[in-house]
Design a protein around this motif. Structure first.
Motif, PDB file in Angstrom:
ATOM      1  N   ASP A   1       0.831  -1.211   0.000  1.00  0.00           N
ATOM      2  CA  ASP A   1       0.000   0.000   0.000  1.00  0.00           C
ATOM      3  C   ASP A   1       0.861   1.254   0.000  1.00  0.00           C
ATOM      4  O   ASP A   1       0.557   2.225  -0.704  1.00  0.00           O
ATOM      5  CB  ASP A   1      -0.917  -0.023   1.226  1.00  0.00           C
ATOM      6  CG  ASP A   1      -1.735   1.243   1.348  1.00  0.00           C
ATOM      7  OD1 ASP A   1      -2.564   1.521   0.461  1.00  0.00           O
ATOM      8  OD2 ASP A   1      -1.542   1.986   2.335  1.00  0.00           O
ATOM      9  N   ALA A   2       1.930   1.250   0.765  1.00  0.00           N
ATOM     10  CA  ALA A   2       2.803   2.421   0.844  1.00  0.00           C
ATOM     11  C   ALA A   2       3.458   2.723  -0.496  1.00  0.00           C
ATOM     12  O   ALA A   2       3.555   3.891  -0.912  1.00  0.00           O
ATOM     13  CB  ALA A   2       3.868   2.210   1.921  1.00  0.00           C
ATOM     14  N   ILE A   3       3.901   1.681  -1.197  1.00  0.00           N
ATOM     15  CA  ILE A   3       4.580   1.891  -2.472  1.00  0.00           C
ATOM     16  C   ILE A   3       3.586   2.233  -3.576  1.00  0.00           C
ATOM     17  O   ILE A   3       3.788   3.172  -4.350  1.00  0.00           O
ATOM     18  CB  ILE A   3       5.401   0.645  -2.851  1.00  0.00           C
ATOM     19  CG1 ILE A   3       6.546   0.469  -1.859  1.00  0.00           C
ATOM     20  CG2 ILE A   3       5.941   0.768  -4.285  1.00  0.00           C
ATOM     21  CD1 ILE A   3       7.343  -0.799  -2.049  1.00  0.00           C
ATOM     22  N   LEU A   4       2.491   1.480  -3.651  1.00  0.00           N
ATOM     23  CA  LEU A   4       1.506   1.734  -4.710  1.00  0.00           C
ATOM     24  C   LEU A   4       0.780   3.049  -4.495  1.00  0.00           C
ATOM     25  O   LEU A   4       0.479   3.762  -5.449  1.00  0.00           O
ATOM     26  CB  LEU A   4       0.506   0.573  -4.763  1.00  0.00           C
ATOM     27  CG  LEU A   4       1.082  -0.793  -5.132  1.00  0.00           C
ATOM     28  CD1 LEU A   4      -0.005  -1.862  -5.098  1.00  0.00           C
ATOM     29  CD2 LEU A   4       1.743  -0.756  -6.506  1.00  0.00           C
ATOM     30  N   GLY A   5       0.503   3.379  -3.239  1.00  0.00           N
ATOM     31  CA  GLY A   5      -0.163   4.644  -2.967  1.00  0.00           C
ATOM     32  C   GLY A   5       0.783   5.820  -2.934  1.00  0.00           C
ATOM     33  O   GLY A   5       0.485   6.900  -3.450  1.00  0.00           O
ATOM     34  N   GLY A   6       1.958   5.616  -2.330  1.00  0.00           N
ATOM     35  CA  GLY A   6       2.891   6.725  -2.145  1.00  0.00           C
ATOM     36  C   GLY A   6       3.719   7.064  -3.365  1.00  0.00           C
ATOM     37  O   GLY A   6       4.040   8.232  -3.600  1.00  0.00           O
ATOM     38  N   PHE A   7       4.069   6.052  -4.159  1.00  0.00           N
ATOM     39  CA  PHE A   7       4.873   6.339  -5.362  1.00  0.00           C
ATOM     40  C   PHE A   7       4.042   6.247  -6.638  1.00  0.00           C
ATOM     41  O   PHE A   7       4.009   7.197  -7.429  1.00  0.00           O
ATOM     42  CB  PHE A   7       6.059   5.384  -5.459  1.00  0.00           C
ATOM     43  CG  PHE A   7       6.911   5.617  -6.673  1.00  0.00           C
ATOM     44  CD1 PHE A   7       7.748   6.714  -6.743  1.00  0.00           C
ATOM     45  CD2 PHE A   7       6.851   4.753  -7.759  1.00  0.00           C
ATOM     46  CE1 PHE A   7       8.521   6.950  -7.882  1.00  0.00           C
ATOM     47  CE2 PHE A   7       7.618   4.970  -8.891  1.00  0.00           C
ATOM     48  CZ  PHE A   7       8.456   6.076  -8.954  1.00  0.00           C
ATOM     49  N   ALA A   8       3.360   5.121  -6.829  1.00  0.00           N
ATOM     50  CA  ALA A   8       2.620   4.936  -8.086  1.00  0.00           C
ATOM     51  C   ALA A   8       1.517   5.973  -8.244  1.00  0.00           C
ATOM     52  O   ALA A   8       1.480   6.716  -9.228  1.00  0.00           O
ATOM     53  CB  ALA A   8       2.046   3.521  -8.147  1.00  0.00           C
ATOM     54  N   MET A   9       0.590   6.044  -7.285  1.00  0.00           N
ATOM     55  CA  MET A   9      -0.559   6.939  -7.419  1.00  0.00           C
ATOM     56  C   MET A   9      -0.206   8.400  -7.188  1.00  0.00           C
ATOM     57  O   MET A   9      -0.713   9.287  -7.871  1.00  0.00           O
ATOM     58  CB  MET A   9      -1.662   6.521  -6.449  1.00  0.00           C
ATOM     59  CG  MET A   9      -2.467   5.319  -6.897  1.00  0.00           C
ATOM     60  SD  MET A   9      -3.344   5.601  -8.463  1.00  0.00           S
ATOM     61  CE  MET A   9      -4.418   6.965  -8.025  1.00  0.00           C
TER      62      MET A   9
ATOM     63  N   PHE B   1       1.307   3.246 -19.466  1.00  0.00           N
ATOM     64  CA  PHE B   1       2.543   3.466 -18.714  1.00  0.00           C
ATOM     65  C   PHE B   1       2.319   3.676 -17.220  1.00  0.00           C
ATOM     66  O   PHE B   1       3.297   3.888 -16.493  1.00  0.00           O
ATOM     67  CB  PHE B   1       3.306   4.660 -19.292  1.00  0.00           C
ATOM     68  CG  PHE B   1       4.006   4.355 -20.583  1.00  0.00           C
ATOM     69  CD1 PHE B   1       5.283   3.818 -20.589  1.00  0.00           C
ATOM     70  CD2 PHE B   1       3.375   4.585 -21.798  1.00  0.00           C
ATOM     71  CE1 PHE B   1       5.929   3.523 -21.780  1.00  0.00           C
ATOM     72  CE2 PHE B   1       4.005   4.292 -23.001  1.00  0.00           C
ATOM     73  CZ  PHE B   1       5.283   3.763 -22.994  1.00  0.00           C
ATOM     74  N   SER B   2       1.065   3.631 -16.763  1.00  0.00           N
ATOM     75  CA  SER B   2       0.819   3.794 -15.331  1.00  0.00           C
ATOM     76  C   SER B   2      -0.023   2.664 -14.744  1.00  0.00           C
ATOM     77  O   SER B   2       0.381   2.025 -13.768  1.00  0.00           O
ATOM     78  CB  SER B   2       0.161   5.146 -15.050  1.00  0.00           C
ATOM     79  OG  SER B   2      -1.093   5.259 -15.703  1.00  0.00           O
TER      80      SER B   2
ATOM     81  N   LEU C   1       1.230  -4.767 -12.278  1.00  0.00           N
ATOM     82  CA  LEU C   1       2.364  -5.689 -12.187  1.00  0.00           C
ATOM     83  C   LEU C   1       3.110  -5.515 -10.865  1.00  0.00           C
ATOM     84  O   LEU C   1       3.485  -6.503 -10.214  1.00  0.00           O
ATOM     85  CB  LEU C   1       3.314  -5.468 -13.364  1.00  0.00           C
ATOM     86  CG  LEU C   1       2.751  -5.785 -14.760  1.00  0.00           C
ATOM     87  CD1 LEU C   1       3.767  -5.410 -15.830  1.00  0.00           C
ATOM     88  CD2 LEU C   1       2.378  -7.259 -14.868  1.00  0.00           C
ATOM     89  N   ALA C   2       3.308  -4.268 -10.457  1.00  0.00           N
ATOM     90  CA  ALA C   2       4.005  -4.006  -9.195  1.00  0.00           C
ATOM     91  C   ALA C   2       3.222  -4.571  -8.020  1.00  0.00           C
ATOM     92  O   ALA C   2       3.802  -5.108  -7.064  1.00  0.00           O
ATOM     93  CB  ALA C   2       4.226  -2.506  -9.021  1.00  0.00           C
ATOM     94  N   GLY C   3       1.896  -4.458  -8.083  1.00  0.00           N
ATOM     95  CA  GLY C   3       1.072  -4.999  -7.012  1.00  0.00           C
ATOM     96  C   GLY C   3       1.201  -6.503  -6.889  1.00  0.00           C
ATOM     97  O   GLY C   3       1.284  -7.053  -5.778  1.00  0.00           O
ATOM     98  N   PHE C   4       1.244  -7.182  -8.021  1.00  0.00           N
ATOM     99  CA  PHE C   4       1.420  -8.634  -7.990  1.00  0.00           C
ATOM    100  C   PHE C   4       2.800  -9.001  -7.461  1.00  0.00           C
ATOM    101  O   PHE C   4       2.957  -9.989  -6.743  1.00  0.00           O
ATOM    102  CB  PHE C   4       1.205  -9.222  -9.379  1.00  0.00           C
ATOM    103  CG  PHE C   4      -0.221  -9.540  -9.682  1.00  0.00           C
ATOM    104  CD1 PHE C   4      -0.791 -10.733  -9.240  1.00  0.00           C
ATOM    105  CD2 PHE C   4      -1.015  -8.655 -10.405  1.00  0.00           C
ATOM    106  CE1 PHE C   4      -2.120 -11.027  -9.509  1.00  0.00           C
ATOM    107  CE2 PHE C   4      -2.336  -8.942 -10.681  1.00  0.00           C
ATOM    108  CZ  PHE C   4      -2.902 -10.139 -10.229  1.00  0.00           C
ATOM    109  N   VAL C   5       3.805  -8.214  -7.811  1.00  0.00           N
ATOM    110  CA  VAL C   5       5.152  -8.487  -7.313  1.00  0.00           C
ATOM    111  C   VAL C   5       5.211  -8.287  -5.795  1.00  0.00           C
ATOM    112  O   VAL C   5       5.796  -9.096  -5.065  1.00  0.00           O
ATOM    113  CB  VAL C   5       6.184  -7.564  -8.003  1.00  0.00           C
ATOM    114  CG1 VAL C   5       7.545  -7.650  -7.300  1.00  0.00           C
ATOM    115  CG2 VAL C   5       6.334  -7.932  -9.471  1.00  0.00           C
TER     116      VAL C   5
ATOM    117  N   ALA D   1      -4.617  -0.552  -9.645  1.00  0.00           N
ATOM    118  CA  ALA D   1      -4.605  -0.465 -11.105  1.00  0.00           C
ATOM    119  C   ALA D   1      -5.866   0.224 -11.614  1.00  0.00           C
ATOM    120  O   ALA D   1      -5.812   1.039 -12.549  1.00  0.00           O
ATOM    121  CB  ALA D   1      -4.479  -1.862 -11.715  1.00  0.00           C
ATOM    122  N   VAL D   2      -7.007  -0.099 -11.008  1.00  0.00           N
ATOM    123  CA  VAL D   2      -8.252   0.576 -11.377  1.00  0.00           C
ATOM    124  C   VAL D   2      -8.158   2.074 -11.079  1.00  0.00           C
ATOM    125  O   VAL D   2      -8.543   2.919 -11.897  1.00  0.00           O
ATOM    126  CB  VAL D   2      -9.446  -0.044 -10.620  1.00  0.00           C
ATOM    127  CG1 VAL D   2     -10.698   0.822 -10.775  1.00  0.00           C
ATOM    128  CG2 VAL D   2      -9.720  -1.451 -11.123  1.00  0.00           C
ATOM    129  N   ALA D   3      -7.622   2.404  -9.907  1.00  0.00           N
ATOM    130  CA  ALA D   3      -7.456   3.815  -9.548  1.00  0.00           C
ATOM    131  C   ALA D   3      -6.535   4.530 -10.525  1.00  0.00           C
ATOM    132  O   ALA D   3      -6.813   5.660 -10.951  1.00  0.00           O
ATOM    133  CB  ALA D   3      -6.907   3.928  -8.127  1.00  0.00           C
TER     134      ALA D   3
END
Length: 242
Positions: free
Chosen positions: A52-60, A113-114, A120-124, A137-139
């Protein structure tokens, strides 16, 4: 659909967006996300809160809006800056068709590109436990639509669209959004996270707005920005003809 989408305009826009310099930036951000995700998974193992920290803090919070800036402003801004848009406007193509075609291309590039790298990052990171990968990914996908429309509009109204886009993405959404609770309610990121919260299981993903509010605001901003961009393009046509 054919009256709203022009293949030649789309091809030229794709070529402009995926040129060497922009493509380098577009590939760098998702590559960095995936690299970080692999390193974190190897070092710490699967963990929902880390994901959550990586997907929310960096990706989103960083990657999605920055890619939106690159794709949205790049879809039309350079043509306006160098004056070549006048040649496009001289063609027998309706102005709304030009805007909508460029918006479709910008959305496609931003999602590719996002949203896909986020999935993929979430699955990893945690194997999509609690649907975190799919939720983010939906967000990222729905945020890509709104960001593309907003930054495409900026490309039509100012020659400093990239700077204005970066100010919004990094200063308003990331900086003020992390400090001022009220600012988060006026954030594309939070509106999109409302959908992620609905998709994901548990309460790991949170949003400052409800689902209905988030969906309505995303739709309103996307439609309004697209409409106004078309209106400004008509004004630009008249100025060029004069």
């Amino acid at each position: 659909m054919s009256s709203l989408y022009h293949p030649t305009v789309a091809r030229l826009t794709y070529r402009a967006l995926l040129g060497r310099r922009r493509a380098l930036i577009l590939f760098t951000l998702p590559g960095l996300l995936l690299l970080i995700s692999v390193a974190v998974r190897l070092l710490t193992g699967a963990d929902d809160h880390t994901a959550d920290a990586i997907l929310g803090g960096f990706a989103m919070a960083t990657m999605v809006p920055l890619i939106g800036v690159i794709a949205g402003t790049g879809a039309i801004g350079p043509e306006i800056d160098d004056g070549s848009v006048i040649y496009l406007l001289a063609k027998p193509v309706k102005r709304p068709t030009i805007i909508i075609t460029k918006l479709i291309v910008a959305i496609g590039v931003t999602v590719a590109f996002s949203a896909i790298p986020t999935l993929l990052a979430g699955f990893v990171l945690n194997g999509n436990a609690n649907q975190l990968a799919v939720g983010y990914a939906v967000a990222a996908a729905v945020a890509s639509v709104a960001y593309s429309a907003v930054f495409l509009l900026l490309g039509t109204v100012t020659r400093h669209a990239v700077i204005a886009g970066l100010v919004y993405a990094l200063v308003w959404e990331t900086f003020f959004g992390s400090l001022v609770a009220g600012a988060r309610k006026l954030s594309v990121q939070q509106w999109a996270l409302a959908l992620a919260q609905k998709v994901a299981d548990g309460d790991v993903i949170t949003s400052d707005v409800g689902l209905a509010t988030g969906v309505i605001l995303l739709l309103v901003v996307t439609v309004a920005a697209t409409w106004y961009a078309g209106r400004k393009l008509r004004t630009l046509t008249l100025a060029g003809e004069e």
